[in-house]
Structure formats: structure tokens, C-alpha cells
Write a protein that holds these residues in place. Structure first.
Motif, PDB file in Angstrom:
ATOM      1  N   GLY B  21       0.840  -1.202   0.000  1.00 14.94           N
ATOM      2  CA  GLY B  21       0.000   0.000   0.000  1.00 14.94           C
ATOM      3  C   GLY B  21       0.867   1.240   0.000  1.00 14.94           C
ATOM      4  O   GLY B  21       0.484   2.288   0.523  1.00 14.94           O
ATOM      5  N   ALA B  22       2.074   1.115  -0.604  1.00 17.24           N
ATOM      6  CA  ALA B  22       3.075   2.184  -0.508  1.00 17.24           C
ATOM      7  C   ALA B  22       2.646   3.448  -1.246  1.00 17.24           C
ATOM      8  O   ALA B  22       3.103   4.544  -0.916  1.00 17.24           O
ATOM      9  N   SER B  23       1.758   3.286  -2.231  1.00 14.00           N
ATOM     10  CA  SER B  23       1.336   4.499  -2.946  1.00 14.00           C
ATOM     11  C   SER B  23       0.099   5.100  -2.307  1.00 14.00           C
ATOM     12  O   SER B  23      -0.455   6.073  -2.808  1.00 14.00           O
ATOM     13  N   GLY B  24      -0.348   4.518  -1.209  1.00 14.47           N
ATOM     14  CA  GLY B  24      -1.544   5.023  -0.541  1.00 14.47           C
ATOM     15  C   GLY B  24      -1.252   6.276   0.271  1.00 14.47           C
ATOM     16  O   GLY B  24      -0.107   6.757   0.332  1.00 14.47           O
ATOM     17  N   PHE B  25      -2.286   6.778   0.899  1.00 13.61           N
ATOM     18  CA  PHE B  25      -2.218   8.024   1.670  1.00 13.61           C
ATOM     19  C   PHE B  25      -1.152   7.933   2.780  1.00 13.61           C
ATOM     20  O   PHE B  25      -0.244   8.778   2.863  1.00 13.61           O
ATOM     21  N   ILE B  26      -1.216   6.885   3.585  1.00 13.70           N
ATOM     22  CA  ILE B  26      -0.248   6.762   4.677  1.00 13.70           C
ATOM     23  C   ILE B  26       1.051   6.129   4.178  1.00 13.70           C
ATOM     24  O   ILE B  26       2.151   6.508   4.589  1.00 13.70           O
ATOM     25  N   GLY B  27       0.900   5.147   3.248  1.00 12.29           N
ATOM     26  CA  GLY B  27       2.064   4.396   2.771  1.00 12.29           C
ATOM     27  C   GLY B  27       3.170   5.283   2.224  1.00 12.29           C
ATOM     28  O   GLY B  27       4.353   5.084   2.524  1.00 12.29           O
ATOM     29  N   SER B  28       2.784   6.288   1.427  1.00 15.67           N
ATOM     30  CA  SER B  28       3.818   7.133   0.816  1.00 15.67           C
ATOM     31  C   SER B  28       4.564   7.923   1.897  1.00 15.67           C
ATOM     32  O   SER B  28       5.775   8.148   1.810  1.00 15.67           O
ATOM     33  N   ARG B  29       3.833   8.336   2.984  1.00 16.22           N
ATOM     34  CA  ARG B  29       4.495   9.059   4.085  1.00 16.22           C
ATOM     35  C   ARG B  29       5.393   8.118   4.879  1.00 16.22           C
ATOM     36  O   ARG B  29       6.440   8.520   5.366  1.00 16.22           O
ATOM     37  N   LEU B  30       4.961   6.856   4.980  1.00 20.42           N
ATOM     38  CA  LEU B  30       5.775   5.898   5.731  1.00 20.42           C
ATOM     39  C   LEU B  30       7.111   5.676   5.026  1.00 20.42           C
ATOM     40  O   LEU B  30       8.168   5.615   5.669  1.00 20.42           O
ATOM     41  N   VAL B  31       7.051   5.594   3.682  1.00 18.76           N
ATOM     42  CA  VAL B  31       8.290   5.394   2.918  1.00 18.76           C
ATOM     43  C   VAL B  31       9.254   6.538   3.193  1.00 18.76           C
ATOM     44  O   VAL B  31      10.433   6.329   3.493  1.00 18.76           O
ATOM     45  N   SER B  32       8.733   7.758   3.138  1.00 16.02           N
ATOM     46  CA  SER B  32       9.668   8.875   3.342  1.00 16.02           C
ATOM     47  C   SER B  32      10.135   8.926   4.792  1.00 16.02           C
ATOM     48  O   SER B  32      11.289   9.280   5.068  1.00 16.02           O
ATOM     49  N   LEU B  40      17.933   2.208   4.225  1.00 19.66           N
ATOM     50  CA  LEU B  40      18.479   2.423   2.881  1.00 19.66           C
ATOM     51  C   LEU B  40      17.960   1.452   1.841  1.00 19.66           C
ATOM     52  O   LEU B  40      18.319   1.531   0.676  1.00 19.66           O
ATOM     53  N   ASN B  41      17.148   0.513   2.280  1.00 21.61           N
ATOM     54  CA  ASN B  41      16.772  -0.554   1.370  1.00 21.61           C
ATOM     55  C   ASN B  41      15.272  -0.817   1.480  1.00 21.61           C
ATOM     56  O   ASN B  41      14.834  -1.624   2.302  1.00 21.61           O
ATOM     57  N   LEU B  42      14.501  -0.124   0.652  1.00 16.47           N
ATOM     58  CA  LEU B  42      13.039  -0.231   0.765  1.00 16.47           C
ATOM     59  C   LEU B  42      12.444  -0.829  -0.502  1.00 16.47           C
ATOM     60  O   LEU B  42      12.862  -0.506  -1.608  1.00 16.47           O
ATOM     61  N   ARG B  43      11.464  -1.692  -0.282  1.00 29.38           N
ATOM     62  CA  ARG B  43      10.719  -2.236  -1.428  1.00 29.38           C
ATOM     63  C   ARG B  43       9.278  -1.755  -1.288  1.00 29.38           C
ATOM     64  O   ARG B  43       8.626  -2.019  -0.285  1.00 29.38           O
ATOM     65  N   CYS B  44       8.799  -1.043  -2.312  1.00 27.11           N
ATOM     66  CA  CYS B  44       7.446  -0.488  -2.256  1.00 27.11           C
ATOM     67  C   CYS B  44       6.550  -1.288  -3.174  1.00 27.11           C
ATOM     68  O   CYS B  44       6.790  -1.339  -4.385  1.00 27.11           O
ATOM     69  N   PHE B  45       5.528  -1.873  -2.605  1.00 26.56           N
ATOM     70  CA  PHE B  45       4.616  -2.684  -3.404  1.00 26.56           C
ATOM     71  C   PHE B  45       3.439  -1.804  -3.835  1.00 26.56           C
ATOM     72  O   PHE B  45       2.745  -1.230  -3.007  1.00 26.56           O
ATOM     73  N   VAL B  46       3.257  -1.700  -5.144  1.00 26.52           N
ATOM     74  CA  VAL B  46       2.133  -0.888  -5.658  1.00 26.52           C
ATOM     75  C   VAL B  46       1.384  -1.675  -6.717  1.00 26.52           C
ATOM     76  O   VAL B  46       1.949  -2.549  -7.362  1.00 26.52           O
TER      77      VAL B  46
END
Ligand SMILES: NC(=O)c1ccc[n+]([C@@H]2O[C@H](COP(=O)([O-])OP(=O)(O)OC[C@H]3O[C@@H](n4cnc5c(N)ncnc54)[C@H](OP(=O)(O)O)[C@@H]3O)[C@@H](O)[C@H]2O)c1
Lengths: 371, 357
Positions: B21-32, B40-46
Motif C-alpha cells: 500500500g506504498a502508494s496510498g495516503f499513509i504508505g507514501s508518508r511511511l516510505v519517506s 536504505l533498502n526499501l521495497r514499495c509494493f504498488v
């Protein structure tokens, strides 16, 4: 007690379970979905005896008299065949099958086994649609339908549904011969088929992708369709499917040689069109009054049904299911004649074949201009 | 991130983290937020269907030396889940059918997806924490004294199917399946339950304040506190809960400090965003109306859907207080964006939304 099962536990299965619940003399003995969690969630929310993830187990253990098939359309045929072989009557959600041949095979199998089969054309059994049928049968139109117009629209542009389908090439909609249209238009086509005999039918279809859908990246999906149907140069019909026109109508107009009728499914209204004109200026003043009176009449009828707790959004589905069960238990006539189910699939086959041909000719023209 | 903080975390900064849910409302903030914390090593599932602008936000998050890998797929596909969970040390599971109105759709995108992800994570033995993002929507608030505090010890709705809300049904079932897999397969899991997450990207007024279904806005919460949490604060809370040692098997609620009353919030909203007519419905009246609606839905066998009922009234509109003590004590979180600043940003986004509409 009639034992009922539901196969396929997606969105439409909820409507089936809710309507079956309202019918006396039946119980849901089992629900089944290949995904066990989906079967379980339906079981947990409705009075259902058991849940299964294997169709054969459902048939063996729950022994349903009737199976409602609410899976994606491509699996309708196989599942229905298995249920019929097992000796259960089947109610198949729309679109009945992917082509007329499959529909013919299923109906032949049901007939051979002495079992009942019907298609989920439940919109034809809503309150106003039933009033319309009764008027047509009473000869209100005159000697029969001359022309029909069926609008069946869908506000595709704004929905997440469109985005989800466009992005997911694995979505079952892509595997249907008529893609998105196949899943949506059968209600609107079935309305026309009801008033045709099916003899020497001509179908002319024209389809294209709306600019809005193109912008969303969906140029392979046809979301604007216009069809002309002509039977023996006697009865004609127009069918319109549009994702863009507003209001997004679900309307049916039928004209005889004496009078006409307009059915509006969204508003649940039926309006009579008088064939004879009034003299001179009277034509400008009397009909508006008559229309106002008719709309008030519709309002009163709808209010009465609401107060009588018989105005559910899926009232047509309940009526169709009840009629189907009566045909099983009491030998009452099929709620939808088999010929109508076949004719609906035949018209849809003809539409999709023409759309395919159109698409191919466009592609070959594009190729020719490239070379 | 300082050395002491780093020592309190269960993984090192190079280890792989998956955010669904990385492109979601909370997900994108969590990534940042995770990048800001030095991971340093993130995998974003969209999903391939995710809104392009939201995916672009993720690609824009990239920092020097950090790897932000975008993996496209659908959690309904087991293969996609297997690919996503490979070599992952922490899974932040935010994907859910949040806007779905139908029960099967909400269930499919919250529960079946979660089961697939959990099963995939068993195959790959390197998982150290599965962070299940749940919601306040799972709590029941019945049989409690008025104004009692809603905290992590509160019971979860026993009959979510009667709440008339597909989302809460799905979230209760999601929590159940996470608990079941944690028990059966020993998957290390922690659950985070945010209140109402607000901020740019989630502009509608929460139903906890009132409803606009009937053409005029019915203000139902009156003097109740609304369990707001600003999206950046919430994202940080989720990040810290997943990283902190010793949280396994626990539940953490997320709300900010200085929660406003519904009345105050509505007043500010009208002042700063747009004026509209609202009618205050006192608590006793809204309770009676919910009761009558519930009875009518039952009596008419669903002619009106059971959208309003006593369970929903208790969960959303009953006078309640909220606590974030556990979160502060155990993971050292505090809301960095104060309520006034959060509202400023939120109202501005709302104003822009109104202008664009
Ligand atoms: N917002 C709140 O107030 C709030 C409060 C409490 C708890 N929560 C929880 O917090 C989490 C995130 O919420 P949010 O507000 O950020 O919601 P959101 O913006 O709707 O994000 C949900 C994400 O899940 C993705 N998703 C849904 N089904 C999926 C599937 N089958 N496969 C892969 N991805 C899928 C969506 O992808 P697409 O972008 O492709 O649609 C979307 O990016 C959820 O679990 C929610 O229940 C939210």
C-alpha cells in the motif's frame, strides 16, 4: 424446504443471499468459492449451513436442489453442466454463457434431465418492468411492437472499476469475447429479445472507445456501442450502451402501431404514450397534464410498495428467484422462456463478431499505412 | 538517527523493508519516514492501477545511497506476494480495501491479501516483524461507562457483520487472520491501530464528526473528542512500532495529543475551508434514530441497508476519550506535527480541493 446453494462468493452473491433469505420455504444449505476465505465470509454474514471450496463436495455433502451460479462468466458453462449432471436446477447469473452454442448445450442438457435452468435477467422483473409486460400482453401497444429503444449505460469514467480492469490484464473481463460489454449489456439486450421471435434477425453494430477512456489508456476497450436490430422487416430496435452520455439511462421504450410505453428503471416509472393526437392546440396542453398525472401515479405506486416493504433495490431478483423456485416446485412456466435466453446470447454473439471484425479492419488499415 | 536509537531497532539500516500500500495516503508518508530514519533498502509494493501521481511521490523520495525499489503487483496473486516478500526483514502491511463499500470487495482486498502475504512470508524465513496496520474501526465501544478511555485493552467487535460497515468487518477479519497465522506459524507480528488519519490526501470530513448522506450535514459528535492523527505523525508511529525491540504480539493505538472536540473542528473547518449548513443532532436523538433505522432495516428485510445501527453509534459517536500513552512509553513516539500545524496543512489542502472541484 427447498435446498439452495450459491457458487461464487463475490459481490453479486451477496444480493442472491439477501434475496433468497426473504423467500419462504427455502434455505441456503451451502456456499462455495475456490477461495475458502471468500466462502467463509459469506457463510458468516448470512444464515448459511456450510461453506465449501470444492464444488463437488458442496454437491455431495449439501445436496442442493438448486444452485445459483455467481462466478465470473467464463466459468458459468462448466459449473452449470456439473450441477445439472448432479441433478440440481441452476440459476445462472448474467451473462448466461459466453456464446449461443454453450447456451444451447446447457439448455438441452437441462431439458434432457428434466431440470430447470434460468438466466439472471432480473431487471426484467422489477416493479415497473412487470407492469409494462402486463400492459403489452393486454394489447396496449396494438398488434405488437413496431420499434424498441433500449438504453443501458454505465458511468465508467469515474469508477475505480475502470482503473482496476485497465491495469489488471489478468482480470477475467479481458478473457470474455465481448470484454467489458459482455459483462454489462445483457440486461439491455434481454429487454429487446423479450419482444422478438428470433426469425430472420439482422444485427448491425458499431462500437468505439470514448475519448475519455482513451485518455485513461483503455483504447482496447469498447465503451460506446450502438446497435440496430431488425426482425423480418417488421420489428426493429435500437440498443445504446454508453459510458459517457448523461444521464446514464437505463431506459426502455417500446412503440406499437397504436400506443407506446417508456420504462425508466432508475426511477421505477412506466409512462404510457398515447398514439392518437388531440386536435389542434389541445395537443399542446392535455398531454403535459396527462404526463404529470402519470408521474404522480408512479410516485403513489412506488410509495405504496415501499410502505408494504416490497421496494428493495433488488426486488426484481427476488421476484425472478421466487418465480424460478415456483417453476421447480409447482411446475409453473419458466420465468424466462429458453428461447429468450438463446436469443439474447445470439444477438450478443452477432454484436461481438461485428465489433471484432471492425477492430481487425482498423488494425489492418493501421498496418497497411505503416508498410 | 542516533546510535542509541539504532540499537533499540530490530534491524540494521541496510536490511530490506517491504511496504505494501506504498502508494496510498499513509504508505507514501511511511516510505519517506523510513528514509528519514536512515533505512536504505526499501521495497514499495504498488498495484499497476495505482494513481501515477502517488507512485511518482515514491520515486521522488529517493535519497543518496538509498534504494527504493518499486514492485508492481497485486496481493491477490500469490506469486506477486512471494516475489514481494523475498529476503524481507520487516513487512509494513498497509494495503487494504479502504474505500470499498461492498463486503466481498473490502474482504478480498484486506483479508485475502493479508493471508497471501502471511503465507508468502512463511516461505521466506528471514522475516523479523510483520506490522499489521489495523484501525480504530475494529473496536467496540458498547457496555462501557460514558467518557471511558478507549485504549489497547478495549475489546474488538464480536459481530462486525452487524455493524453495517464493510470496512470494519474486513479489518476485524484481517486482525483475526494475522493473529491466527502468528499463533500457528510463529510469525512475529505487531498491530498498529490508528484513529482517523488526516492530512493532505485525505480531505473528506470523517464520519466520526457527522454525515452528509441526506443532503444536509448532520453533526453527530458534538462535544466528543475526535481521534485524529496527522498523517506524518501516524506514519512515524507505524515505522517506530515495527522497528522497536520487544513489541512482538502487541497492539498500539495511534492518536495525536490535544484532540479537538468535533464541534471545534467543524467550526474551524467552516471558517477555513468553506461554509455549509449543518444541523447538530444531540446524542440521545442520534442513538434513537440509529435504533429506529436498525429496527426498520430488520423489519423490512433490508429495504434500507443496515448502515445505521447501535453498534455503529457506539463505535463512532459515543462520548469517548482516547489515549496514546502506550505508544509514547514503549516506542518513544511523540507527535512531531502539532494539531494546529496539522490542521493548517489539512485545511489548505481542503481549500485547494474545493477550488479544483
Ligand atoms: N486513512 C485512515 O484514516 C486510516 C485509519 C486507520 C487505519 N488505516 C489503515 O491504514 C492503511 C493505509 O490506509 P490509507 O489511508 O493509506 O489507505 P489508501 O490510501 O486507500 O491506501 C491503501 C493502499 O492499498 C492498496 N491496495 C488495495 N488493495 C490492494 C491489493 N489487492 N494489492 C495491492 N495493493 C492493494 C491500494 O492500492 P491502489 O493505490 O492501487 O488503490 C492503496 O495504495 C490501511 O490498512 C487502512 O485500513 C487508515
Amino acid at each position: 424446504m427447498l435446498k439452495v446453494a450459491i457458487v461464487g462468493c463475490g459481490k453479486i452473491a451477496d444480493d442472491h443471499a439477501a434475496q433468497i433469505q426473504r423467500i419462504e420455504g427455502c434455505e441456503i444449505v451451502g456456499v462455495c468459492d475456490r477461495e475458502p476465505l471468500m466462502a467463509r465470509q459469506l457463510y458468516e454474514r448470512f444464515p448459511v449451513k456450510q461453506h465449501f471450496s470444492d464444488l463437488r463436495e458442496l454437491l455431495c455433502d449439501a445436496k442442493p436442489d438448486v444452485v445459483h451460479i455467481t462466478t465470473p462468466p467464463e466459468s458459468h458453462s462448466d459449473i452449470a453442466r456439473l450441477c445439472l449432471d448432479w441433478g440440481s436446477h441452476v440459476y445462472v447469473e448474467k451473462p448466461f454463457t459466453l456464446c449461443e452454442d454453450d447456451a444451447r448445450t446447457l439448455i438441452a442438457l437441462a431439458t434432457e434431465k428434466g431440470l430447470k435452468i434460468t438466466a439472471g435477467h432480473d431487471d426484467q422483473f422489477r416493479h415497473a418492468a412487470r407492469r409494462m409486460r402486463a400492459l403489452v400482453q393486454s394489447g396496449f401497444l396494438g398488434s405488437g411492437p413496431v420499434h424498441m429503444e433500449s438504453y443501458y449505460c454505465y458511468e465508467l469514467g469515474q469508477t475505480a472499476y475502470a482503473r482496476a480492469i485497465l491495469a489488471d490484464r489478468e482480470h477475467w473481463v479481458w478473457r470474455l469475447p465481448g470484454k467489458l460489454l459482455q459483462n454489462i449489456i445483457s440486461h439491455g439486450i434481454a429487454r429487446i429479445a423479450e419482444f422478438l421471435s428470433g426469425d430472420s434477425l439482422e444485427v448491425v453494430a458499431y462500437g468505439f472507445t470514448s475519448p475519455a477512456l482513451k485518455r485513461m489508456g483503455g483504447s482496447e476497450i469498447i465503451d460506446e456501442l450502438r446497435v440496430i436490430i431488425c426482425e423480418q422487416e417488421r420489428t426493429t430496435a435500437y440498443f445504446t450502451f454508453s459510458s459517457q452520455m448523461r444521464p446514464a439511462l437505463h431506459q426502455f421504450r417500446i412503440y406499437g402501431d397504436r400506443n407506446g410505453l417508456i420504462l425508466d428503471q432508475d426511477q421505477e416509472t412506466l409512462i404510457k404514450l398515447r398514439g392518437k393526437r388531440y386536435v389542434s392546440y389541445a395537443e399542446k396542453f392535455i398531454p403535459p397534464v396527462s404526463f404529470a398525472r402519470q408521474y404522480l401515479g408512479n410516485l403513489a405506486t412506488n410509495a405504496r410498495s415501499f410502505l408494504a416493504r416490497d421496494f428493495h433495490m433488488k426486488s426484481g431478483m427476488k421476484y425472478l428467484i421466487e418465480s424460478f423456485y415456483r417453476s421447480i416446485l409447482e411446475g409453473a412456466p419458466d420465468p424466462i422462456p429458453h428461447s429468450q435466453i438463446l436469443l439474447t446470447t445470439r444477438i450478443m454473439d452477432a454484436i461481438f463478431a461485428q465489433l471484432d471484425a471492425q477492430q481487425q479492419s482498423v488494425e489492418s488499415r493501421v498496418q497497411a499505412s505503416v508498410y | 538517527m542516533g546510535q542509541t536509537e539504532r540499537d533499540a531497532f530490530i534491524i540494521g539500516s541496510d536490511e530490506l523493508i517491504l511496504v505494501t500500500g506504498a502508494s496510498g495516503f499513509i504508505g507514501s508518508r511511511l516510505v519517506s519516514c523510513l528514509l528519514n530514519l536512515g533505512f536504505l533498502n526499501l521495497r514499495c509494493f504498488v498495484r499497476p492501477s495505482s494513481e501515477v501521481t502517488r507512485v511518482e511521490v515514491l520515486t521522488g523520495c529517493r535519497r543518496d545511497g538509498a534504494r527504493v525499489e518499486l514492485v508492481e503487483g497485486n496481493l491477490l496473486s500469490r506469486e506477486d506476494c512471494n516475489a514481494a516478500t523475498k529476503d524481507v526483514a520487516i513487512i509494513y502491511h498497509l494495503a487494504a480495501g479502504r474505500g470499498e463499500k461492498s463486503y466481498p470487495d473490502a474482504f478480498l482486498n484486506s483479508v485475502v491479501t493479508t493471508r497471501n502475504l502471511l503465507e508468502a512470508s512463511i516461505r521466506d524465513q528471514c522475516l523479523r516483524q510483520f506490522v499489521n496496520v489495523s484501525s480504530f474501526a475494529v473496536y467496540t465501544n458498547t457496555k462501557k461507562p460514558r467518557w471511558r478511555v478507549l485504549d489497547e485493552s478495549c475489546p474488538v467487535e464480536k459481530h462486525p457483520e452487524l455493524r453495517g460497515d464493510a470496512y470494519s468487518f474486513a479489518k476485524v477479519k484481517q486482525d483475526e487472520i494475522v493473529a491466527e497465522y502468528a499463533r500457528k506459524f510463529g510469525i512475529p507480528c505487531v498491530t498498529v491501530r490508528p484513529g482517523h488519519v488526516y492530512g493532505p490526501g485525505n480531505e473528506p470530513i470523517t464520519g466520526r464528526v457527522g454525515i452528509g448522506t441526506f443532503g444536509v450535514f448532520l453533526h453527530l459528535a458534538g462535544s466528543n473528542a475526535i481521534p485524529f492523527t496527522y498523517v506524518d505523525n501516524c506514519a512515524e508511529a507505524i515505522a517506530l512500532v515495527g522497528l522497536t525491540k520487544g513489541t512482538d504480539g502487541e497492539v498500539f493505538n495511534v492518536v495525536d495529543d490535544d484532540l479537538p472536540s468535533s464541534r471545534n473542528f467543524l467550526r474551524l473547518y467552516k471558517q477555513q475551508v468553506r461554509r455549509f449548513r449543518s444541523i447538530y443532532v444531540p446524542h440521545s436523538l442520534s442513538y434513537v434514530l440509529c435504533y429506529l433505522w436498525e429496527q426498520y432495516a430488520k423489519w423490512s428485510k433490508g429495504q434500507l441497508p443496515p448502515t445505521f445501527n447501535r453498534l455503529r453509534w457506539h463505535a463512532n459517536w459515543r462520548k469517548t476519550r482516547y489515549s496514546n500513552e502506550k505508544l509514547k512509553m514503549r516506542v518513544g513516539w511523540k507527535p512531531k506535527v502539532p494539531m494546529a500545524e496539522g490542521f493548517k496543512r489539512y485545511f489548505e489542502a481542503c481549500r485547494n480541493g474545493v477550488r479544483d472541484a
